[in-house]
Design a protein around this motif. Structure first.
Motif, PDB file in Angstrom:
ATOM      1  N   VAL A   7       0.858  -1.181   0.000  1.00  0.00           N
ATOM      2  CA  VAL A   7       0.000   0.000   0.000  1.00  0.00           C
ATOM      3  C   VAL A   7       0.895   1.231   0.000  1.00  0.00           C
ATOM      4  CG1 VAL A   7      -1.761   1.311   1.246  1.00  0.00           C
ATOM      5  CG2 VAL A   7      -1.863  -1.190   1.215  1.00  0.00           C
ATOM      6  N   LEU A   8       0.714   2.103  -0.999  1.00  0.00           N
ATOM      7  CA  LEU A   8       1.549   3.294  -1.146  1.00  0.00           C
ATOM      8  C   LEU A   8       0.695   4.556  -1.004  1.00  0.00           C
ATOM      9  CD1 LEU A   8       3.736   2.151  -4.185  1.00  0.00           C
ATOM     10  CD2 LEU A   8       4.400   2.200  -1.770  1.00  0.00           C
ATOM     11  N   VAL A  32      -0.449  -4.167  -5.581  1.00  0.00           N
ATOM     12  CA  VAL A  32      -0.130  -2.781  -5.249  1.00  0.00           C
ATOM     13  C   VAL A  32      -1.427  -1.980  -5.135  1.00  0.00           C
ATOM     14  CG1 VAL A  32       1.088  -0.692  -5.971  1.00  0.00           C
ATOM     15  CG2 VAL A  32       2.092  -2.938  -6.443  1.00  0.00           C
ATOM     16  N   ILE A  33      -1.588  -1.269  -4.032  1.00  0.00           N
ATOM     17  CA  ILE A  33      -2.784  -0.488  -3.755  1.00  0.00           C
ATOM     18  C   ILE A  33      -2.350   0.956  -3.508  1.00  0.00           C
ATOM     19  CG2 ILE A  33      -4.730  -0.198  -2.162  1.00  0.00           C
ATOM     20  CD1 ILE A  33      -4.108  -3.338  -1.560  1.00  0.00           C
ATOM     21  N   LEU A  80       3.409  -1.166   4.235  1.00  0.00           N
ATOM     22  CA  LEU A  80       2.842   0.173   4.119  1.00  0.00           C
ATOM     23  C   LEU A  80       3.941   1.170   3.779  1.00  0.00           C
ATOM     24  CD1 LEU A  80       0.276   1.903   4.477  1.00  0.00           C
ATOM     25  CD2 LEU A  80       0.921   2.197   6.875  1.00  0.00           C
ATOM     26  N   GLY A  81       3.751   1.887   2.667  1.00  0.00           N
ATOM     27  CA  GLY A  81       4.730   2.870   2.238  1.00  0.00           C
ATOM     28  C   GLY A  81       4.100   4.225   2.035  1.00  0.00           C
ATOM     29  N   GLY A  82       4.916   5.263   2.138  1.00  0.00           N
ATOM     30  CA  GLY A  82       4.413   6.605   1.891  1.00  0.00           C
ATOM     31  C   GLY A  82       5.536   7.543   1.528  1.00  0.00           C
ATOM     32  N   CYS A  83       5.211   8.504   0.665  1.00  0.00           N
ATOM     33  CA  CYS A  83       6.154   9.539   0.244  1.00  0.00           C
ATOM     34  C   CYS A  83       5.737  10.868   0.858  1.00  0.00           C
ATOM     35  CB  CYS A  83       6.184   9.636  -1.280  1.00  0.00           C
ATOM     36  SG  CYS A  83       7.282  10.927  -1.929  1.00  0.00           S
ATOM     37  N   GLY A 103       5.591  -4.370   7.210  1.00  0.00           N
ATOM     38  CA  GLY A 103       6.833  -3.750   6.737  1.00  0.00           C
ATOM     39  C   GLY A 103       6.531  -2.298   6.446  1.00  0.00           C
ATOM     40  N   LEU A 104       7.565  -1.456   6.489  1.00  0.00           N
ATOM     41  CA  LEU A 104       7.365  -0.015   6.387  1.00  0.00           C
ATOM     42  C   LEU A 104       8.337   0.555   5.354  1.00  0.00           C
ATOM     43  CD1 LEU A 104       5.723   2.267   7.850  1.00  0.00           C
ATOM     44  CD2 LEU A 104       7.659   2.462   9.428  1.00  0.00           C
ATOM     45  N   ILE A 105       7.809   1.366   4.427  1.00  0.00           N
ATOM     46  CA  ILE A 105       8.653   2.040   3.437  1.00  0.00           C
ATOM     47  C   ILE A 105       8.423   3.547   3.567  1.00  0.00           C
ATOM     48  CG2 ILE A 105       9.208   2.304   0.994  1.00  0.00           C
ATOM     49  CD1 ILE A 105       8.051  -0.483   0.504  1.00  0.00           C
ATOM     50  N   LEU A 106       9.457   4.259   3.947  1.00  0.00           N
ATOM     51  CA  LEU A 106       9.362   5.705   4.168  1.00  0.00           C
ATOM     52  C   LEU A 106      10.202   6.409   3.114  1.00  0.00           C
ATOM     53  CD1 LEU A 106       9.697   5.610   8.061  1.00  0.00           C
ATOM     54  CD2 LEU A 106       7.606   5.980   6.732  1.00  0.00           C
TER      55      LEU A 106
END
Length: 250
Positions: A7-8, A32-33, A80-83, A103-106
């Motif tokens: 999830v982005l 991918v969501i 979970l990722g975010g820009c 998992g985390l994507i920053l």
């Protein structure tokens, strides 16, 4: 973790279309969501009951939107990722429902709260968006910081289009919500999931120092620095972002 959906969450003042350059290659490997956040893109701003009309906007409310989406899609756990603002929102979801985050994507974001000066700037943006709309001035004010001067004309044009198309009410809500967000460094210290931190080498808004602060706080973090690009790495260097995410998830 490699089997979990991804999830982005998008940056401000854009919408989920900012993920277009990375969505297809990532979708070859994962589900991918990419939702629009409340009030931006095609996502409406919920009507506020009169009893709550004086309540300040909060990313906690937007986080509940994300959790509700996971419930609707019957996803117990995701990466979970975010820009940028999406990273702030990802941390807000992590604060409310850590069990949903595997998992985390920053990406080009930071864990610290706004300074008083930055908070005032966000309030000024919110007030002007409500008074004048956003077309023209919001892109003019943000583009020099969002993109490195190495960004192509096509990328710059696309970012301007996305900014110009955002609903003023949603821009105002998001600016106020970001202004009110808490510091999340301690939250990251307590996070027990693997994390990937991506930053553009020339990010003027959340520079390498901000990325290093998150990496040092997170117990299990990987850092990817993308050379010669700025704050919107998924648009400026989509191949680099895809390579970093796939390498980490693999």
């Amino acid at each position: 973790m490699t089997e979990l959906p991804l999830v982005l969450l998008h940056a401000f003042p854009l919408d989920a279309r900012m993920w277009d350059p990375v969505r297809a290659p990532l979708a070859e490997r994962f589900r991918v969501i990419t939702p629009d956040q409340r009030g931006l893109g095609r996502s409406p701003l919920p009507e506020t009951p009169e009893t709550e009309a004086e309540t300040e906007p909060s990313l906690a409310d937007a986080a509940r939107d994300v959790i509700a989406l996971l419930d609707k899609l019957e996803l117990d756990q995701v990466v979970l990722g975010g820009c940028s603002m999406g990273g702030y929102l990802a941390m807000s979801v992590l604060r409310q429902a850590p069990e949903r985050v595997g998992g985390l994507i920053l990406i080009d974001t930071k864990a610290t709260a706004d300074t008083p000066e930055a908070g005032q700037t966000r309030l000024d943006v919110a007030n002007r968006a409500e008074a004048e709309g956003v077309k023209g001035w919001l892109a003019d004010g943000n583009l020099p910081n969002l993109l490195a001067d190495t960004a192509s004309a096509d990328v710059s044009t696309r970012v301007r289009e996305l900014i110009d198309e955002q609903p003023p009410s949603g821009v105002a809500w998001a600016a106020r919500a970001m202004r009110n967000r808490p510091d999340s460094v301690d939250l990251l210290r307590e996070t027990d999931v693997p994390a990937l931190v991506i930053v553009g080498e020339r990010d003027a808004i959340t520079p390498l120092d901000a990325a290093n602060t998150m990496v040092e706080a997170l117990p299990d973090a990987t850092l990817a620095v993308l050379p010669e690009v700025g704050h919107l790495t998924p648009l400026e260097d989509p191949a680099g972002v895809v390579e970093a995410i796939l390498g980490w998830l693999s």
